[in-house]
Design an enzyme around this catalytic site. Structure first.
Site, PDB file in Angstrom:
ATOM      1  N   GLY A   1       0.824  -1.206   0.000  1.00 58.56           N
ATOM      2  CA  GLY A   1       0.000   0.000   0.000  1.00 58.56           C
ATOM      3  C   GLY A   1       0.860   1.258   0.000  1.00 58.56           C
ATOM      4  O   GLY A   1       0.522   2.250  -0.656  1.00 58.56           O
TER       5      GLY A   1
ATOM      6  N   GLN B   1      -7.558   0.273   4.119  1.00 59.17           N
ATOM      7  CA  GLN B   1      -8.361  -0.266   5.229  1.00 59.17           C
ATOM      8  C   GLN B   1      -9.818  -0.520   4.859  1.00 59.17           C
ATOM      9  O   GLN B   1     -10.552  -1.079   5.666  1.00 59.17           O
ATOM     10  CB  GLN B   1      -8.282   0.665   6.448  1.00 59.17           C
TER      11      GLN B   1
ATOM     12  N   GLY C   1      -2.235  -6.073  -0.099  1.00 58.76           N
ATOM     13  CA  GLY C   1      -2.596  -7.482   0.056  1.00 58.76           C
ATOM     14  C   GLY C   1      -2.707  -7.964   1.488  1.00 58.76           C
ATOM     15  O   GLY C   1      -3.656  -8.668   1.845  1.00 58.76           O
TER      16      GLY C   1
ATOM     17  N   CYS D   1       2.416   0.618  12.061  1.00 54.99           N
ATOM     18  CA  CYS D   1       3.521   1.245  11.348  1.00 54.99           C
ATOM     19  C   CYS D   1       4.083   2.428  12.121  1.00 54.99           C
ATOM     20  O   CYS D   1       5.210   2.821  11.920  1.00 54.99           O
ATOM     21  CB  CYS D   1       3.059   1.751   9.994  1.00 54.99           C
TER      22      CYS D   1
HETATM   23  N1  PLP Z   1      -2.509   3.134   4.283  1.00 52.61           N
HETATM   24  C1  PLP Z   1      -3.207   2.753   5.365  1.00 52.61           C
HETATM   25  C2  PLP Z   1      -4.496   3.439   5.689  1.00 52.61           C
HETATM   26  C3  PLP Z   1      -2.725   1.739   6.182  1.00 52.61           C
HETATM   27  O1  PLP Z   1      -3.408   1.364   7.261  1.00 52.61           O
HETATM   28  C4  PLP Z   1      -1.497   1.111   5.846  1.00 52.61           C
HETATM   29  C5  PLP Z   1      -0.920   0.081   6.722  1.00 52.61           C
HETATM   30  O2  PLP Z   1      -1.230  -0.014   7.885  1.00 52.61           O
HETATM   31  C6  PLP Z   1      -0.829   1.548   4.688  1.00 52.61           C
HETATM   32  C7  PLP Z   1      -1.361   2.555   3.937  1.00 52.61           C
HETATM   33  C8  PLP Z   1       0.452   0.931   4.263  1.00 52.61           C
HETATM   34  O3  PLP Z   1       0.213  -0.316   3.664  1.00 52.61           O
HETATM   35  P1  PLP Z   1       1.417  -1.371   3.496  1.00 52.61           P
HETATM   36  O4  PLP Z   1       1.656  -1.932   4.867  1.00 52.61           O
HETATM   37  O5  PLP Z   1       0.877  -2.385   2.554  1.00 52.61           O
HETATM   38  O6  PLP Z   1       2.557  -0.627   2.968  1.00 52.61           O
END
Ligand code: PLP
Length: 385
Positions: A70, A180, A201, A325
């Protein structure tokens, strides 16, 4: 009992995904660019997976690009629009409650001269179409508004925002981070009226290392990665066939059973919320009433959420204090933007659900929460102020 209530951080791969990935690794391991049979097998799988994911978003397969996550999709969308449009305008509108994958990109572009406007959420974590309309100027090139907030589950009114953009005659590109909402809410790109959509994914029972970006036909973003010309020449690099096959299998499950998944999540979320409200004093529900049922954010006043999280972990219950994150960042920028007080942020836990959770798990978690919050408050000598 093991209870996984941290599905916004990541999800357990489904059996269908594991099987699809296993088949891809053991059978379809050829390079999809190779011209012999082994390569064609892999190319066929790539095509079928793209068709499944595209169908789940209501777009054409050629409008869908596979990425690694993402975060990459968000980077490509936002930096791509900037590169493509910065001569036409410098204003980019987003929100204070975006994921760092969006916020850090925008910060980065600020150094290159972008004028970034971040909209403030209401007390229940939502952004209105009116706010977007009021912030729009003729030189706005991007509006990037997430679909569902990862910390509270608040749902943003994307359709109304599209109407506001149309009403203003805006030429701004409309991006949504749907990481989400995908798999939970209807993410039909035409119905929502978005030009770009990011998905990931590992939030939908597929694996880490795969995501996708929808790019509306006719919208030209600069090439994201130069190389061998994969993904229509837009994002080179030999495809992650196993990850993509897994995302394809996850998309098939979404197409088959998204509504039932949502019903199961709602039942679990409602049960946990009901019991917390009834049995634990001094709590504050931070998710709005009409939040996506995948997330429930609750402040346990007088508790330190991190301590409560570890106490719950010893009982086999996984929850989060905010987005995984950003767990190294102090405090939640989302709850803070909503105007929560420091003690409300300090005591905030996020419970996030999947279709695999059960009512028994909600009951077990509620029992343990009541015991552990009371024990923790006693140690903290907490008395209702
Ligand atoms: N955007 C949102 C709203 C998210 O919650 C997340 C991950 O928690 C991401 C982006 C990032 O996705 P990825 O972990 O696949 O990089």
């Amino acid at each position: 009992m093991f209870v996984y209530f941290d599905n916004s951080a990541t999800t357990k791969p489904s059996e269908e995904v594991i099987k699809a990935m296993n088949d891809a690794l053991s059978v379809c391991w050829g390079n999809p660019s190779s011209l012999y049979g082994k390569g064609l097998e892999a190319e066929k799988l790539l095509k079928a997976s793209r068709a499944s994911v595209a169908k789940s978003l209501g777009c054409q397969p050629q409008e869908l690009y596979f990425t690694s996550c993402g975060t990459e999709s968000d980077n490509w969308a936002i930096k791509g629009v900037w590169e493509a449009r910065k001569k036409q305008g410098r204003r980019m509108i987003s929100t204070e409650i975006e994921h760092p994958a969006v916020l850090r990109c925008l910060e980065h572009l600020k150094k290159d001269g972008a004028e970034i406007v971040l909209l403030k959420p209401s007390a229940d974590g939502k952004i209105s179409a009116r706010q977007v309309a009021e912030a729009l100027t003729p030189d706005t090139v991007l509006v990037s508004i997430m679909h569902v907030n990862n910390e509270t589950g608040a749902v943003m009114p994307l359709k109304e925002i599209r109407q506001a953009l149309n009403a203003a005659g805006s030429k701004a590109v409309f991006h949504t981070d749907a990481v989400q909402s995908y798999g939970k809410l209807n993410c039909g790109v035409r119905e929502l009226g978005v030009d770009l959509m990011s998905i990931s994914g590992h939030k939908v029972h597929a694996s880490k290392g795969v995501g996708a970006l929808y790019v509306k036909s006719g919208l030209h973003l600069p090439v994201f990665m130069d190389g061998g010309g994969q993904e229509g020449g837009q994002r080179s690099g030999t495809e992650n066939i196993a990850g993509i096959a897994g995302l394809g299998a996850a998309a098939e499950n979404i197409l088959k059973s998204r509504t039932e998944t949502l019903e199961r999540m709602t039942a679990v979320r409602d049960q946990l919320r009901r019991r917390i409200l009834a049995e634990i004093p001094d709590i504050k529900i931070n998710s709005p009433e009409d939040a996506c049922p995948s997330v429930l954010n609750v402040s346990f006043l007088g508790c330190r959420a991190e301590v409560l999280l570890h106490m719950l972990d010893t009982e086999g219950i996984c929850v989060s204090t905010g987005s995984a994150c950003s767990s190294h960042v102090k405090g939640s920028h989302v709850l803070s933007a909503m105007g929560l007080k420091a003690n409300e942020i300090e005591g905030a836990l996020r419970f996030s659900f999947s279709g695999y959770n059960t009512l028994e798990e909600a009951d077990y978690a509620a029992d343990k929460l009541a015991q552990l919050a009371a024990a923790h408050r006693k140690l903290m000598k907490y008395h209702k102020g």
